[in-house]
Design a protein around this motif. Structure first.
Motif, PDB file in Angstrom:
ATOM      1  N   SER A 134       0.865  -1.109   0.097  1.00 50.35           N
ATOM      2  CA  SER A 134       0.057  -0.077  -0.080  1.00 50.35           C
ATOM      3  C   SER A 134       0.713   1.358   0.043  1.00 50.35           C
ATOM      4  O   SER A 134       1.751   1.455   0.875  1.00 50.35           O
ATOM      5  CB  SER A 134      -0.959  -0.225   1.308  1.00 50.35           C
ATOM      6  OG  SER A 134      -1.728   1.308   1.113  1.00 50.35           O
ATOM      7  N   MET A 135       0.807   2.129  -0.941  1.00 55.15           N
ATOM      8  CA  MET A 135       1.638   3.386  -1.225  1.00 55.15           C
ATOM      9  C   MET A 135       0.610   4.485  -1.517  1.00 55.15           C
ATOM     10  O   MET A 135       0.008   4.689  -2.419  1.00 55.15           O
ATOM     11  CB  MET A 135       2.595   2.903  -2.297  1.00 55.15           C
ATOM     12  CG  MET A 135       3.515   1.809  -1.923  1.00 55.15           C
ATOM     13  SD  MET A 135       4.465   1.348  -3.471  1.00 55.15           S
ATOM     14  CE  MET A 135       5.561   2.691  -3.116  1.00 55.15           C
ATOM     15  N   ASN A 139       5.502  10.586  -3.593  1.00 55.80           N
ATOM     16  CA  ASN A 139       6.679   9.725  -3.749  1.00 55.80           C
ATOM     17  C   ASN A 139       6.922   8.877  -2.454  1.00 55.80           C
ATOM     18  O   ASN A 139       7.969   8.564  -2.094  1.00 55.80           O
ATOM     19  CB  ASN A 139       7.835  10.648  -3.810  1.00 55.80           C
ATOM     20  CG  ASN A 139       7.925  11.450  -4.913  1.00 55.80           C
ATOM     21  OD1 ASN A 139       7.429  11.170  -6.028  1.00 55.80           O
ATOM     22  ND2 ASN A 139       8.383  12.748  -4.770  1.00 55.80           N
ATOM     23  N   PRO A 140       5.740   7.828  -2.207  1.00 56.47           N
ATOM     24  CA  PRO A 140       6.108   6.872  -1.494  1.00 56.47           C
ATOM     25  C   PRO A 140       7.172   5.650  -1.796  1.00 56.47           C
ATOM     26  O   PRO A 140       7.046   5.564  -3.045  1.00 56.47           O
ATOM     27  CB  PRO A 140       4.650   6.093  -1.055  1.00 56.47           C
ATOM     28  CG  PRO A 140       4.052   6.532  -2.411  1.00 56.47           C
ATOM     29  CD  PRO A 140       4.436   7.789  -2.950  1.00 56.47           C
ATOM     30  N   HIS A 155      -0.335  -0.768  -4.816  1.00 57.49           N
ATOM     31  CA  HIS A 155      -1.623  -0.225  -4.932  1.00 57.49           C
ATOM     32  C   HIS A 155      -1.963   1.015  -3.967  1.00 57.49           C
ATOM     33  O   HIS A 155      -0.932   1.130  -3.023  1.00 57.49           O
ATOM     34  CB  HIS A 155      -2.831  -1.311  -4.388  1.00 57.49           C
ATOM     35  CG  HIS A 155      -2.683  -1.402  -2.900  1.00 57.49           C
ATOM     36  ND1 HIS A 155      -3.504  -0.889  -2.005  1.00 57.49           N
ATOM     37  CD2 HIS A 155      -2.087  -2.350  -2.002  1.00 57.49           C
ATOM     38  CE1 HIS A 155      -3.414  -1.381  -0.742  1.00 57.49           C
ATOM     39  NE2 HIS A 155      -2.741  -2.211  -0.748  1.00 57.49           N
ATOM     40  N   GLY A 156      -2.871   2.036  -4.028  1.00 59.69           N
ATOM     41  CA  GLY A 156      -2.924   3.025  -3.448  1.00 59.69           C
ATOM     42  C   GLY A 156      -2.839   4.305  -4.554  1.00 59.69           C
ATOM     43  O   GLY A 156      -2.322   4.128  -5.503  1.00 59.69           O
ATOM     44  N   THR A 157      -3.161   5.386  -3.811  1.00 58.81           N
ATOM     45  CA  THR A 157      -3.151   6.971  -4.712  1.00 58.81           C
ATOM     46  C   THR A 157      -1.792   7.398  -4.470  1.00 58.81           C
ATOM     47  O   THR A 157      -1.550   8.378  -5.154  1.00 58.81           O
ATOM     48  CB  THR A 157      -4.232   7.662  -4.144  1.00 58.81           C
ATOM     49  OG1 THR A 157      -3.816   7.983  -2.656  1.00 58.81           O
ATOM     50  CG2 THR A 157      -5.570   7.047  -4.245  1.00 58.81           C
ATOM     51  N   GLY A 158      -0.730   6.725  -4.205  1.00 57.57           N
ATOM     52  CA  GLY A 158       0.549   7.550  -4.094  1.00 57.57           C
ATOM     53  C   GLY A 158       1.123   7.952  -5.331  1.00 57.57           C
ATOM     54  O   GLY A 158       1.067   7.206  -6.544  1.00 57.57           O
TER      55      GLY A 158
END
Length: 238
Positions: A134-135, A139-140, A155-158
């Motif tokens: 999960s990011m 900039n994760p 996955h995620g909105t990073g």
């Protein structure tokens, strides 16, 4: 020397050598014995020439042995030297901690791990499963190493996710890196390692987020990368 419990022909242990038809032979045996209730249970435990053989109900385990001792395809457990030539693709004069063999048919398994995760480190690794990361945010980042499985799902909105590769992973290590979301991601090398493309070295490769990227370490300091285009893949709902 024999230890006897009622039957001289079935000693509990026998140590030394015996004269058999004019020839001296090793006679080192421990067993038979039975231990019940979650303890060792067996019919024979043999010790001879640095090799320990435990057998029960037709199944055998050899400890400290090597294939040249004619172990009949049983499990070899312990650290030993392959002194009699190559075996199963392993060259001679190699130190081996464990060799597991079985008949080559559809009814036999050389090794089965029914629970948990099997991990091999060093020059090869088999790590099953998927690492789902999960990011979110700006900039994760995550860093991948030998202990990670080969399939990585982001996955995620990073925004512009960063996937870093530890330096020093074994040659042949590869990752399929995919994304559940549309945000792009970068894959970055570490240390002196680089991606090589068209004869040039690059620190990172980039994906729009739609395509899965395959990266593979092909040399001490070299990685390659390629993309699996998603635009060739159709979608539909029933």
């Amino acid at each position: 020397m024999k230890g006897i419990d009622g039957n001289i022909n079935k000693p509990i242990f026998s140590l030394g050598r015996k004269l058999d038809k004019g020839v001296w032979k090793d006679n080192n045996v421990i067993g038979p014995f039975t231990i019940e209730n979650m303890w060792l249970r067996g019919t024979n435990l043999h010790l001879s020439g640095g090799q320990l053989n435990y057998s029960y109900d037709g199944h055998q385990v050899f400890v400290g042995s090597h294939p040249d001792m004619s172990t009949g395809g049983g499990v070899k457990l312990g650290t030993f030297m392959l002194s009699g030539g190559g075996y199963g693709g392993i060259s001679s004069l190699k130190n081996v901690a464990l060799i597991v063999s079985a008949p080559n048919d559809d009814n036999s398994y050389a090794m089965a791990v029914t629970q948990g995760m099997l991990k091999l480190f060093g020059n090869s690794s088999i790590v099953p499963g998927v690492f789902r990361a999960s990011m979110t945010g700006s900039n994760p980042g995550i860093t991948l190493g030998n202990e990670h499985p080969n399939v990585i799902c982001l996955h995620g909105t990073g925004d512009r996710k960063k996937v870093s590769l530890y330096a020093g992973m074994q040659i042949g290590k590869c990752f399929f890196i995919t994304s559940e979301d549309s945000q792009g991601f970068d894959i970055l090398c570490s240390g002196s390692e680089r991606f090589y493309r068209n004869g040039k070295a690059y620190l990172a490769v980039q994906s729009s987020g739609q395509d899965t990227v395959l990266v593979m370490k092909v040399d001490t300091y070299r990685w390659t990368a390629c993309q699996l285009p998603v635009n060739w893949l159709g979608t539909w709902n029933p």
